[in-house]
Design a protein around this motif. Structure first.
Motif, PDB file in Angstrom:
ATOM      1  N   ALA A 211       0.666  16.764   5.868  1.00 43.09           N
ATOM      2  CA  ALA A 211       2.096  16.511   5.742  1.00 43.09           C
ATOM      3  C   ALA A 211       2.634  15.583   6.823  1.00 43.09           C
ATOM      4  O   ALA A 211       3.593  14.873   6.598  1.00 43.09           O
ATOM      5  CB  ALA A 211       2.862  17.825   5.764  1.00 43.09           C
ATOM      6  N   GLU A 212       2.035  15.567   8.008  1.00 43.03           N
ATOM      7  CA  GLU A 212       2.621  14.742   9.063  1.00 43.03           C
ATOM      8  C   GLU A 212       2.501  13.249   8.796  1.00 43.03           C
ATOM      9  O   GLU A 212       3.188  12.459   9.392  1.00 43.03           O
ATOM     10  CB  GLU A 212       2.074  15.088  10.447  1.00 43.03           C
ATOM     11  CG  GLU A 212       0.609  14.890  10.667  1.00 43.03           C
ATOM     12  CD  GLU A 212      -0.210  16.170  10.490  1.00 43.03           C
ATOM     13  OE1 GLU A 212      -1.384  16.115  10.862  1.00 43.03           O
ATOM     14  OE2 GLU A 212       0.273  17.177   9.987  1.00 43.03           O
ATOM     15  N   GLN A 213       1.610  12.819   7.868  1.00 42.86           N
ATOM     16  CA  GLN A 213       1.491  11.404   7.555  1.00 42.86           C
ATOM     17  C   GLN A 213       2.362  11.002   6.379  1.00 42.86           C
ATOM     18  O   GLN A 213       2.403   9.853   6.011  1.00 42.86           O
ATOM     19  CB  GLN A 213       0.039  11.049   7.243  1.00 42.86           C
ATOM     20  CG  GLN A 213      -0.822  11.055   8.476  1.00 42.86           C
ATOM     21  CD  GLN A 213      -2.115  10.329   8.238  1.00 42.86           C
ATOM     22  OE1 GLN A 213      -2.533  10.062   7.136  1.00 42.86           O
ATOM     23  NE2 GLN A 213      -2.780   9.989   9.322  1.00 42.86           N
ATOM     24  N   ARG A 214       3.030  11.910   5.776  1.00 43.83           N
ATOM     25  CA  ARG A 214       3.859  11.581   4.596  1.00 43.83           C
ATOM     26  C   ARG A 214       5.309  11.519   4.957  1.00 43.83           C
ATOM     27  O   ARG A 214       5.830  11.940   5.829  1.00 43.83           O
ATOM     28  CB  ARG A 214       3.645  12.613   3.514  1.00 43.83           C
ATOM     29  CG  ARG A 214       2.248  12.491   3.025  1.00 43.83           C
ATOM     30  CD  ARG A 214       2.054  13.404   1.855  1.00 43.83           C
ATOM     31  NE  ARG A 214       0.682  13.756   1.739  1.00 43.83           N
ATOM     32  CZ  ARG A 214      -0.207  13.031   1.104  1.00 43.83           C
ATOM     33  NH1 ARG A 214       0.135  11.944   0.519  1.00 43.83           N
ATOM     34  NH2 ARG A 214      -1.444  13.409   1.038  1.00 43.83           N
TER      35      ARG A 214
ATOM     36  N   GLN B 184      -4.560   7.069  -4.930  1.00 35.61           N
ATOM     37  CA  GLN B 184      -5.897   6.587  -5.275  1.00 35.61           C
ATOM     38  C   GLN B 184      -6.893   6.984  -4.185  1.00 35.61           C
ATOM     39  O   GLN B 184      -7.999   7.435  -4.478  1.00 35.61           O
ATOM     40  CB  GLN B 184      -5.912   5.063  -5.409  1.00 35.61           C
ATOM     41  CG  GLN B 184      -5.348   4.528  -6.686  1.00 35.61           C
ATOM     42  CD  GLN B 184      -5.467   3.014  -6.703  1.00 35.61           C
ATOM     43  OE1 GLN B 184      -5.099   2.332  -5.740  1.00 35.61           O
ATOM     44  NE2 GLN B 184      -5.975   2.485  -7.790  1.00 35.61           N
ATOM     45  N   ALA B 185      -6.502   6.791  -2.937  1.00 34.46           N
ATOM     46  CA  ALA B 185      -7.388   7.101  -1.820  1.00 34.46           C
ATOM     47  C   ALA B 185      -7.690   8.591  -1.758  1.00 34.46           C
ATOM     48  O   ALA B 185      -8.843   9.003  -1.540  1.00 34.46           O
ATOM     49  CB  ALA B 185      -6.759   6.629  -0.507  1.00 34.46           C
ATOM     50  N   ILE B 186      -6.688   9.414  -1.965  1.00 37.66           N
ATOM     51  CA  ILE B 186      -6.902  10.864  -1.957  1.00 37.66           C
ATOM     52  C   ILE B 186      -7.856  11.258  -3.080  1.00 37.66           C
ATOM     53  O   ILE B 186      -8.791  12.045  -2.873  1.00 37.66           O
ATOM     54  CB  ILE B 186      -5.554  11.608  -2.058  1.00 37.66           C
ATOM     55  CG1 ILE B 186      -4.785  11.460  -0.742  1.00 37.66           C
ATOM     56  CG2 ILE B 186      -5.756  13.072  -2.429  1.00 37.66           C
ATOM     57  CD1 ILE B 186      -3.331  11.912  -0.808  1.00 37.66           C
TER      58      ILE B 186
ATOM     59  N   VAL C 137     -12.243   5.835   0.256  1.00 37.91           N
ATOM     60  CA  VAL C 137     -12.687   7.210   0.474  1.00 37.91           C
ATOM     61  C   VAL C 137     -12.334   7.636   1.895  1.00 37.91           C
ATOM     62  O   VAL C 137     -11.784   8.724   2.124  1.00 37.91           O
ATOM     63  CB  VAL C 137     -14.194   7.367   0.198  1.00 37.91           C
ATOM     64  CG1 VAL C 137     -14.733   8.690   0.730  1.00 37.91           C
ATOM     65  CG2 VAL C 137     -14.480   7.229  -1.294  1.00 37.91           C
ATOM     66  N   GLU C 138     -12.611   6.778   2.864  1.00 39.66           N
ATOM     67  CA  GLU C 138     -12.299   7.113   4.258  1.00 39.66           C
ATOM     68  C   GLU C 138     -10.791   7.224   4.481  1.00 39.66           C
ATOM     69  O   GLU C 138     -10.312   8.130   5.160  1.00 39.66           O
ATOM     70  CB  GLU C 138     -12.905   6.074   5.204  1.00 39.66           C
ATOM     71  CG  GLU C 138     -12.827   6.482   6.658  1.00 39.66           C
ATOM     72  CD  GLU C 138     -13.452   7.852   6.939  1.00 39.66           C
ATOM     73  OE1 GLU C 138     -12.834   8.615   7.719  1.00 39.66           O
ATOM     74  OE2 GLU C 138     -14.530   8.163   6.407  1.00 39.66           O
ATOM     75  N   PHE C 139     -10.037   6.302   3.891  1.00 40.04           N
ATOM     76  CA  PHE C 139      -8.577   6.349   3.990  1.00 40.04           C
ATOM     77  C   PHE C 139      -8.066   7.653   3.379  1.00 40.04           C
ATOM     78  O   PHE C 139      -7.201   8.330   3.951  1.00 40.04           O
ATOM     79  CB  PHE C 139      -7.977   5.132   3.282  1.00 40.04           C
ATOM     80  CG  PHE C 139      -6.481   5.058   3.297  1.00 40.04           C
ATOM     81  CD1 PHE C 139      -5.741   5.253   4.451  1.00 40.04           C
ATOM     82  CD2 PHE C 139      -5.791   4.753   2.127  1.00 40.04           C
ATOM     83  CE1 PHE C 139      -4.357   5.163   4.458  1.00 40.04           C
ATOM     84  CE2 PHE C 139      -4.409   4.657   2.125  1.00 40.04           C
ATOM     85  CZ  PHE C 139      -3.692   4.864   3.282  1.00 40.04           C
ATOM     86  N   GLY C 140      -8.605   8.046   2.245  1.00 38.91           N
ATOM     87  CA  GLY C 140      -8.209   9.299   1.608  1.00 38.91           C
ATOM     88  C   GLY C 140      -8.549  10.500   2.464  1.00 38.91           C
ATOM     89  O   GLY C 140      -7.761  11.446   2.567  1.00 38.91           O
TER      90      GLY C 140
ATOM     91  N   LEU D 140      -5.958  13.219   3.850  1.00 39.13           N
ATOM     92  CA  LEU D 140      -6.144  14.653   3.624  1.00 39.13           C
ATOM     93  C   LEU D 140      -6.188  15.426   4.942  1.00 39.13           C
ATOM     94  O   LEU D 140      -5.660  16.524   5.034  1.00 39.13           O
ATOM     95  CB  LEU D 140      -7.419  14.903   2.812  1.00 39.13           C
ATOM     96  CG  LEU D 140      -7.340  14.479   1.345  1.00 39.13           C
ATOM     97  CD1 LEU D 140      -8.724  14.518   0.704  1.00 39.13           C
ATOM     98  CD2 LEU D 140      -6.361  15.354   0.587  1.00 39.13           C
ATOM     99  N   ARG D 141      -6.823  14.843   5.960  1.00 41.68           N
ATOM    100  CA  ARG D 141      -6.859  15.498   7.282  1.00 41.68           C
ATOM    101  C   ARG D 141      -5.482  15.533   7.911  1.00 41.68           C
ATOM    102  O   ARG D 141      -5.107  16.514   8.538  1.00 41.68           O
ATOM    103  CB  ARG D 141      -7.812  14.747   8.218  1.00 41.68           C
ATOM    104  CG  ARG D 141      -9.251  15.159   8.108  1.00 41.68           C
ATOM    105  CD  ARG D 141     -10.071  14.594   9.241  1.00 41.68           C
ATOM    106  NE  ARG D 141     -10.130  13.149   9.240  1.00 41.68           N
ATOM    107  CZ  ARG D 141     -11.081  12.432   8.641  1.00 41.68           C
ATOM    108  NH1 ARG D 141     -12.041  13.003   7.993  1.00 41.68           N
ATOM    109  NH2 ARG D 141     -11.059  11.113   8.711  1.00 41.68           N
ATOM    110  N   GLY D 142      -4.729  14.444   7.732  1.00 40.22           N
ATOM    111  CA  GLY D 142      -3.405  14.340   8.345  1.00 40.22           C
ATOM    112  C   GLY D 142      -2.363  15.188   7.648  1.00 40.22           C
ATOM    113  O   GLY D 142      -1.378  15.577   8.252  1.00 40.22           O
TER     114      GLY D 142
END
Length: 117
Positions: A114-117, A67-69, A103-106, A110-112
């Motif tokens: 693969a390293e955040q998943r 949702q955030a993305i 929106v900010e969380f998304g 997006l900036r992070g």
């Protein structure tokens, strides 16, 4: 509608039990829930219900990330058809303040990458 708080992805993601889809006829029975009602051993019932709880929580967390993305992508100023936080909020049934946070969380996700998943 309740608004879950976006969480940073610092903790290790737990691998939940797979969610099994129920047959259509079972879904029409309000007492039927992932066949839990047929488990007679309370230990087994607790184990399976706990597995489902973890699976639903993990699915919720992952859905919130998507949702955030999506919110961040819809609010992207480079899009000619971008949406305002108010329109995103209306579409997702959120408050406008929550839409801004999502929106900010998304954007962070997006900036992070693969390293955040």
């Amino acid at each position: 509608m309740a608004e879950p708080e976006p969480r940073p992805r610092t903790e290790q993601r737990m691998r939940p039990a797979p969610l099994l889809f129920e047959p259509a006829e079972a879904g029409s029975d309000p007492e039927h829930f992932f066949d839990l009602e047929s488990i007679e051993d309370p230990r087994e019932l607790l184990d399976r219900a706990t597995e489902l709880t973890h699976a639903f929580r993990a699915a919720t967390d992952r859905s919130v990330e998507f949702q955030a993305i999506a919110a961040a992508q819809l609010a992207d100023p480079r899009r000619f058809d971008r949406l305002t936080p108010a329109l995103i909020a209306e579409r997702a049934e959120w408050t406008e303040d929550y839409a801004k946070k999502m929106v900010e969380f998304g954007r962070d996700l997006l900036r992070g990458g693969a390293e955040q998943r």
